[in-house]
Design an enzyme around this catalytic site. Structure first.
Site, mmCIF file in Angstrom:
data_model
loop_
_atom_site.group_PDB
_atom_site.id
_atom_site.type_symbol
_atom_site.label_atom_id
_atom_site.label_comp_id
_atom_site.label_asym_id
_atom_site.label_seq_id
_atom_site.Cartn_x
_atom_site.Cartn_y
_atom_site.Cartn_z
ATOM 1 N N CYS A 51 0.824 -1.220 0.000
ATOM 2 C CA CYS A 51 0.000 0.000 0.000
ATOM 3 C C CYS A 51 0.854 1.264 0.000
ATOM 4 O O CYS A 51 1.559 1.559 0.966
ATOM 5 C CB CYS A 51 -0.931 -0.033 1.215
ATOM 6 N N CYS A 54 0.060 3.859 2.759
ATOM 7 C CA CYS A 54 0.562 3.360 4.051
ATOM 8 C C CYS A 54 2.029 3.735 4.233
ATOM 9 O O CYS A 54 2.457 4.187 5.302
ATOM 10 C CB CYS A 54 0.416 1.842 4.134
#
Length: 386
Positions: A51, A54
Site C-alpha cells: 500500500c 501506508c
C-alpha cells in the site's frame, strides 16, 4: 498500486520513529492487556505491505513530534500487516477492506472509532482526539444519524467513515444525503460511484434517477461503463455461494448476457473465479485460470499485466509459470514503464534465477522511483541482496 487487492504469532517489528509514534513489539493479546492495565485505547495502523499511502504515512506523518507526543501519551500503538499471520484474522474481525485503516480499540478488543486513508499531521491528530471523545466516536455518529440528522456535511463525513467497512449502513447514509441534494458536484458523483456496488443498493436507484445530472459532469460512455460494472458485480456476487464455495455458472451467464456478449461474459466469469481462488489461497486453480486468460498479453493493460505478474511472483513457484509472469511484466513495462512494473520485473528475474537482469531492472526501478518521489526501500533491499 501494484498489488491489489497478516506475522505468524504477530510479532510487530518495533518501530520507534525518532520522536514520532512508538509501536509495540509484542502480540495483539499482550497489547490489549497493556491497554486495559493503563486504561488506554489501542491505536492500530492496519496496513498492507504493497500500500503506497501506508508507506507515505510511515515516511511523512508517523515520525512527526506532535503526532508522537499525542499518540504515545494517549494510546498503546500497534502497527499490523493485515495480510500476514495474526493480522489476517484481525482484518476479518474488524472488517478491514481498505488501506490504510486506522482502528481505535478498547482493552476488550471492541472498536470505538475508525477512519482511513492518507492524511496530514493535523487531521491525523484530530482523528485521535475524536476517538477519545465519546460524543465524536463512530458509534455516537451512527446514533446521531439514526436520530434523524440531515446536515449534508455530517452525512458526507459519516458516509466516508463507513463506506468500506459497513456498506449497507453507508448506503442508507448516502441515500439520505442525495435525497436532500439539489445539485450534484464532482465529489458527490465520485462518492456515489465508489459506494454503489449492487443494483440492489438504494444508491443504485439514485444513480439511475440522476443520470441526466451525472452525465453533465461525467461523459455518457463512462456512466454506461459504470452501470455495466455495477450489474456485473451484482451478478458475480449472486452467482457465488460463499458457504459452499460453489459457482452457479448458468445463473451468471444468463444474467450477464442481458448486457454482455457471451464471449465477454465467459471472460469476466473466469476472472472472477481466478480472483476468488487467489483470495481463498487456491493457488493451483488461480495459476491455471490466469494462464488460460492471458495467452495474449498484448490485449491487456499495463496495470492489469503488472498485477497478475506480481501475484505470480508472490504465490507461484513453478518455473514455467514464473517465466510466463516475466513475459507479462515485460509487456507491462513495454506499454508503460514505471516504478511499480519495473520493480515487479526485477523481482521476477531474481526468483527465476536471472540475477543479471534482476540487478539491471532493480537499478532502473530505483531510478524511476527517485524521479517520481516514491518509496523504493523494498527495491533497494532486493538490489543489495544481488
Amino acid at each position: 498500486m501494484k498489488k491489489l487487492s497478516i506475522f505468524s504469532a504477530l510479532f510487530i517489528g518495533a518501530l520507534a520513529f525518532a520522536q514520532g509514534i512508538t509501536f509495540e513489539d509484542t502480540n495483539f493479546s499482550a497489547i490489549l492487556a497493556k491497554a486495559k492495565k493503563e486504561n488506554k485505547l489501542v491505536f492500530i495502523d492496519a496496513y498492507a505491505s504493497w500500500c503506497g499511502p501506508c508507506k507515505l504515512m510511515v515516511k511523512n506523518v508517523f515520525p512527526q513530534k506532535a503526532v508522537g507526543d499525542y499518540y504515545n501519551s494517549h494510546f498503546v500503538n500497534a502497527k499490523i500487516d493485515m495480510e500476514k499471520g495474526e493480522g489476517i484474522e484481525l482484518a476479518k474481525k474488524y472488517n478491514v477492506k481498505a488501506f490504510p485503516t486506522y482502528l481505535f480499540v478498547d482493552g476488550n478488543g471492541e472498536v470505538v472509532h475508525r477512519t482511513l486513508g492518507y492524511v496530514e499531521e493535523n487531521d491525523f491528530i484530530q482523528f485521535a482526539k475524536d476517538a477519545g471523545d465519546p460524543n465524536k466516536r463512530l458509534g455516537a455518529l451512527k446514533q446521531k444519524f439514526e436520530n434523524g440528522e440531515k446536515d449534508p456535511e455530517f452525512l458526507k463525513n459519516l458516509a466516508g467513515l463507513t463506506m468500506y467497512n459497513d456498506a449497507e449502513f453507508a448506503a442508507r447514509v448516502m441515500d439520505r444525503y442525495f435525497s436532500g441534494k439539489a445539485e450534484l458536484d464532482r465529489d458527490d458523483i465520485q462518492m456515489m460511484l465508489s459506494a454503489t456496488q449492487s443494483t440492489d443498493s438504494p444508491l443504485y436507484k439514485t444513480f439511475v434517477a440522476k443520470k441526466a445530472e451525472i452525465t453533465k459532469i461525467l461523459p455518457a460512455e463512462r456512466y454506461d461503463a459504470f452501470d455495466k460494472n455495477i450489474k456485473v458485480n451484482t451478478a458475480i456476487r449472486k452467482a457465488y455461494n460463499a458457504d459452499t464455495k460453489k459457482w452457479n455458472d448458468s445463473y451468471f451467464m444468463t444474467e450477464a448476457q442481458k448486457f454482455l456478449t457471451k464471449e465477454e461474459a465467459e471472460k469476466i466469469l473466469k476472472k472472477a473465479k481466478a480472483s476468488r481462488a487467489l483470495k481463498d489461497k487456491d493457488i493451483p486453480t488461480y495459476e491455471k485460470t490466469i494462464i488460460e486468460l492471458y495467452k495474449d498479453p498484448s490485449a491487456s493493460t499495463s496495470e492489469e499485466l503488472n498485477s497478475i505478474a506480481w501475484n505470480f511472483f508472490e504465490n507461484v513457484t513453478g518455473k514455467a509459470s514464473l517465466e510466463k509472469a516475466v513475459t507479462w511484466a515485460q509487456e507491462s513495462v513495454k506499454k508503460s514503464e514505471n516504478y511499480a512494473n519495473t520493480d515487479t520485473l526485477a523481482n521476477l528475474y531474481n526468483k527465476t534465477g536471472d540475477k543479471k537482469n534482476a540487478k539491471l531492472w532493480a537499478e532502473k526501478s530505483i531510478e524511476l522511483a527517485k524521479k517520481s518521489g516514491q518509496d523504493y526501500s523494498d527495491t533497494e533491499k532486493l538490489l543489495n541482496s544481488l
